[in-house]
Design a protein around this motif. Structure first.
Motif, mmCIF file in Angstrom:
data_model
loop_
_atom_site.group_PDB
_atom_site.id
_atom_site.type_symbol
_atom_site.label_atom_id
_atom_site.label_comp_id
_atom_site.label_asym_id
_atom_site.label_seq_id
_atom_site.Cartn_x
_atom_site.Cartn_y
_atom_site.Cartn_z
ATOM 1 N N GLY A 19 0.802 -1.216 0.000
ATOM 2 C CA GLY A 19 0.000 0.000 0.000
ATOM 3 C C GLY A 19 0.826 1.252 0.000
ATOM 4 N N LEU A 20 0.146 2.338 0.119
ATOM 5 C CA LEU A 20 0.776 3.653 0.071
ATOM 6 C C LEU A 20 1.393 3.993 1.408
ATOM 7 N N GLY A 21 2.502 4.642 1.377
ATOM 8 C CA GLY A 21 3.123 5.162 2.584
ATOM 9 C C GLY A 21 3.759 4.123 3.472
ATOM 10 N N GLY A 22 3.823 2.892 3.062
ATOM 11 C CA GLY A 22 4.522 1.870 3.836
ATOM 12 C C GLY A 22 3.719 1.295 4.984
ATOM 13 N N MET A 34 -3.507 10.557 5.447
ATOM 14 C CA MET A 34 -2.419 11.310 6.060
ATOM 15 C C MET A 34 -1.071 10.726 5.643
ATOM 16 N N ASP A 35 -0.948 9.400 5.672
ATOM 17 C CA ASP A 35 0.299 8.740 5.291
ATOM 18 C C ASP A 35 0.683 9.037 3.846
ATOM 19 N N SER A 36 -0.319 9.112 2.980
ATOM 20 C CA SER A 36 -0.053 9.280 1.555
ATOM 21 C C SER A 36 -0.226 10.716 1.082
ATOM 22 N N LYS A 37 -0.285 11.651 2.017
ATOM 23 C CA LYS A 37 -0.424 13.085 1.700
ATOM 24 C C LYS A 37 -1.623 13.346 0.798
ATOM 25 N N GLY A 38 -2.740 12.688 1.105
ATOM 26 C CA GLY A 38 -3.985 12.915 0.383
ATOM 27 C C GLY A 38 -4.178 12.089 -0.862
ATOM 28 N N MET A 39 -3.219 11.231 -1.224
ATOM 29 C CA MET A 39 -3.346 10.413 -2.418
ATOM 30 C C MET A 39 -4.006 9.092 -2.039
ATOM 31 N N LEU A 79 6.930 4.626 -4.322
ATOM 32 C CA LEU A 79 7.024 3.979 -3.018
ATOM 33 C C LEU A 79 7.322 4.946 -1.875
ATOM 34 N N ASN A 80 7.911 6.075 -2.136
ATOM 35 C CA ASN A 80 8.282 7.016 -1.086
ATOM 36 C C ASN A 80 7.251 8.138 -0.993
ATOM 37 N N HIS A 81 6.320 7.977 -0.078
ATOM 38 C CA HIS A 81 5.284 8.996 0.098
ATOM 39 C C HIS A 81 5.553 9.862 1.321
ATOM 40 N N GLN A 82 6.685 9.649 1.973
ATOM 41 C CA GLN A 82 7.024 10.449 3.143
ATOM 42 C C GLN A 82 7.814 11.703 2.762
ATOM 43 N N SER A 83 8.574 11.648 1.684
ATOM 44 C CA SER A 83 9.421 12.774 1.297
ATOM 45 C C SER A 83 8.646 13.773 0.448
ATOM 46 N N LEU A 84 9.074 15.015 0.537
ATOM 47 C CA LEU A 84 8.536 16.056 -0.332
ATOM 48 C C LEU A 84 9.169 15.909 -1.709
ATOM 49 N N ASP A 85 8.524 16.495 -2.717
ATOM 50 C CA ASP A 85 9.026 16.346 -4.083
ATOM 51 C C ASP A 85 10.480 16.773 -4.224
ATOM 52 N N HIS A 86 10.851 17.928 -3.687
ATOM 53 C CA HIS A 86 12.233 18.389 -3.853
ATOM 54 C C HIS A 86 13.229 17.441 -3.176
ATOM 55 N N GLN A 87 12.800 16.748 -2.126
ATOM 56 C CA GLN A 87 13.669 15.760 -1.486
ATOM 57 C C GLN A 87 13.848 14.534 -2.386
ATOM 58 N N LYS A 88 12.782 14.137 -3.069
ATOM 59 C CA LYS A 88 12.875 13.021 -4.008
ATOM 60 C C LYS A 88 13.818 13.361 -5.155
#
Length: 119
Positions: A19-22, A34-39, A79-88
């Motif tokens: 699933g999303l966000g691990g 919340m884990d998936s930032k609204g996705m 797979l990484n839904h914890q980081s912000l886009d600029h961090q990715k």
């Protein structure tokens, strides 16, 4: 990006990586959002719309056959839904434009390898 590949990769992430966000949301809809930032990905009929063999094929392609730069972008995006886009983008060593160009290239490469496997 190729919309059909985007959907397949989202389902691959859901099928193969819990699933999303691990996970950790305990099944709560609000916690999942919340884990998936609204996705939120809704699977019709209570299960995945993609058959498990395709998920396994995508897993193999991403882990073994996809160019390393493209594989990192795929993992970061899906797979990484914890980081912000600029961090990715920083993790992948590129900016926004190059990140999405690599993601598109990954979609094309994965689609081609899936077609080869089906033939």
């Amino acid at each position: 990006m190729i919309p059909e590949m985007d959907e397949m990769l989202r389902l691959w992430a859901l099928d193969m990586h819990g699933g999303l966000g691990g996970g950790g949301s305990g099944g709560s809809m609000i916690a999942e959002l919340m884990d998936s930032k609204g996705m939120l990905i809704r699977a019709k009929g209570g299960g995945s719309r993609m058959l498990l063999p395709y998920s396994a094929d995508i897993e193999l392609i991403v882990n073994k056959h996809l160019d390393a730069q493209l594989a990192v972008v795929v993992r970061e995006h899906y797979l990484n839904h914890q980081s912000l886009d600029h961090q990715k983008w920083r993790h992948c060593g590129c900016g926004r434009t190059q990140f999405y160009q690599r993601l598109h290239n990954a979609h094309v490469a994965i689609a081609g390898m899936l077609l080869e496997r089906a033939a």
